[in-house]
Scaffold this motif. Sequence first.
Motif, mmCIF file in Angstrom:
data_model
loop_
_atom_site.group_PDB
_atom_site.id
_atom_site.type_symbol
_atom_site.label_atom_id
_atom_site.label_comp_id
_atom_site.label_asym_id
_atom_site.label_seq_id
_atom_site.Cartn_x
_atom_site.Cartn_y
_atom_site.Cartn_z
ATOM 1 N N MET A 60 0.831 -1.202 0.000
ATOM 2 C CA MET A 60 0.000 0.000 0.000
ATOM 3 C C MET A 60 0.866 1.253 0.000
ATOM 4 N N GLU A 61 0.629 2.159 -0.933
ATOM 5 C CA GLU A 61 1.308 3.440 -0.994
ATOM 6 C C GLU A 61 0.358 4.587 -0.709
ATOM 7 N N GLU A 62 -0.912 4.389 -1.022
ATOM 8 C CA GLU A 62 -1.924 5.399 -0.774
ATOM 9 C C GLU A 62 -3.273 4.718 -0.648
ATOM 10 N N GLY A 63 -4.253 5.424 -0.147
ATOM 11 C CA GLY A 63 -5.577 4.843 0.029
ATOM 12 C C GLY A 63 -6.647 5.911 -0.003
ATOM 13 N N THR B 253 -8.090 0.276 0.482
ATOM 14 C CA THR B 253 -6.775 0.056 -0.095
ATOM 15 C C THR B 253 -6.964 -0.323 -1.557
ATOM 16 N N ASP B 254 -5.895 -0.791 -2.199
ATOM 17 C CA ASP B 254 -6.022 -1.208 -3.595
ATOM 18 C C ASP B 254 -6.763 -2.528 -3.730
ATOM 19 N N GLY C 255 -6.429 8.981 -2.862
ATOM 20 C CA GLY C 255 -5.000 9.167 -3.063
ATOM 21 C C GLY C 255 -4.279 9.737 -1.857
ATOM 22 N N VAL C 256 -4.731 9.386 -0.649
ATOM 23 C CA VAL C 256 -4.074 9.869 0.557
ATOM 24 C C VAL C 256 -2.835 9.010 0.806
ATOM 25 N N ALA C 257 -1.670 9.627 0.750
ATOM 26 C CA ALA C 257 -0.417 8.878 0.856
ATOM 27 C C ALA C 257 -0.240 8.313 2.258
#
Length: 431
Positions: A14-17, A41-42, A67-69
Motif C-alpha cells: 500500500m502506498e496510498e488509500g 486500499t487497492d 489518493g491519501v499517501a
Amino acid sequence: MPIAIKMPALSPTMEEGTLAKWLVKVGDSVSAGDIMAEIETDKATMEFEAVDEGVIAHIQVEEGAEGVAVGTVIATLAEEGEDAGSVAPIGSDDAAPAPTPAATESSSAPAPTPAPTPAPAPSPSPAPAASGDRIVASPLARRIAEQEGVDLASVKGSGPNGRIVKADLEGAKLGATAPAAAPSAATPAPAATAPAEAQDFGIPHEVEKLSGMRKTIARRLTESKQQIPHIYLTVDIRLDALLKLRSELNAALEPQGVKLSVNDLMIKALGKSLEAVPACNVQFAGDSLLRFKRADVSVAVSIPNGLITPIISDAGNKAMSKISKEMKDLASRAKEGKLAPEEYQGGTASLSNMGMFGISQFSAVINPPQAMIMAIGAGDKRPFVIDDTLQIASVMSATGSFDHRAIDGADGAQLMKTFKEMIEAPLGLVA
C-alpha cells in the motif's frame, strides 16, 4: 502533547488509500482498539483502529478523499487532560521525520521528503511560490513532481487546505514547469519505457479515472511480463471421470448443504500436484529459491473493480467440502471488499478458471512473487482417441505459466502431467 494520526499502511504494497468513512467526529473520545475509520486500499475496505487514548481535536482529511499517501496526517488527537479546543492541528510535514537516503531508496511505500523552506536556494527540487508561502504537498506528490520536473507553485491543490496530492499532478502539463538547471549526473533520466500519450482521434469518449486496484493490477502485471521469463505448457485433460465423481459427491453432500463446483476440485488437484512436484512449489528470490512446505493456492476472482486472488491454504490436504465452503465465503467477501490482507496476500501458486465464459484455452500472467499459475479452459465435447479408437469425450485444456528462473521446463512438464493424471483418475482427490 497532541498525537498525529496518520494514514496507515494496511498492506505491504500500500502506498496510498481512500479515506472512505470516518466513524468518529471532532470532540469524540477514543480508546485503544476503537474503530476510527474505514479505509479503502487497492484490494479491500478495512477498518482502522485507534492505538492511543484521547479526544479527536481535528480531522484534517475529510471522508471520501482519494489518493491519501501513507504517512499523511489525517487527524489530530488530544491526549487525556489536554484541552482539545486549544490544540493546533498537526501538519503531516511537521510530524513526519526526514528519512535517511537508504530508507528512501529501499522502501516500497512513498517515503516522506524534507519540506522545502521559504528561503530561496538553487535546487533542482520544485521551488516555493513567488509569494514566499510554503507549498503544502504530500510526500508522494513532491516525489512525483521532482521526478517529472513539475513546478509545484503552478499546481492547484485539491486536498485539505489546498494541499497538493498525487491526483493534482496527473493533470499538470510538463510544459508549465519552472526553468530547470542544466542536467547533471545525479539527475535521473526519464524512463525509456514511458507509456505513449493517449489520443482520442476525435472519437466521442468518456474519461474514467483508474481505481487504486486497477492501478495496482496494471503495475504488477507490467512488472511480471517485463521481469519474469514465462514458459507455457499445455495439456488436454479428459473430464468424464471427474464430472461423474463430482455428481456422486454432491449427491452425498446435499444433506450438508454443500455443492462442489468443478473449480473446487481443480483447486484440490493443483494443491496435491504441487505437493507431489515440490520443485514447482517455489519462489524466485534473487540469488536463492524459497521452497514451500505446503501448497497455498490463490484463486482468481473477478470483482467489479478488477481482480483479486483469495487464498485456500494447504489446499492439497483440505477436504473438498471445506474448500467449497471457504471458496464461497472468500468470493462473496471479495466482491464486497471485505477480505483481510492475510486472506489475499501470499499463496505459493495461482489458479485462474475462465471455462465459465466459454474460453477454450489461454495463458495466464504470473502473479509475482509467485512462480506459477494454472489457467483452466472450458470443458466441452471433443473427438478424442481412447484405447486407440476415436471417441467423443469431455475435454478441457489447462495451461501452466512458469517462472523459468525458478522452474525448469522438465519440472513444469512433470507438474502438468501429475495434474492431468489427478483429474483423469480423481479418486485420489478424496484419499
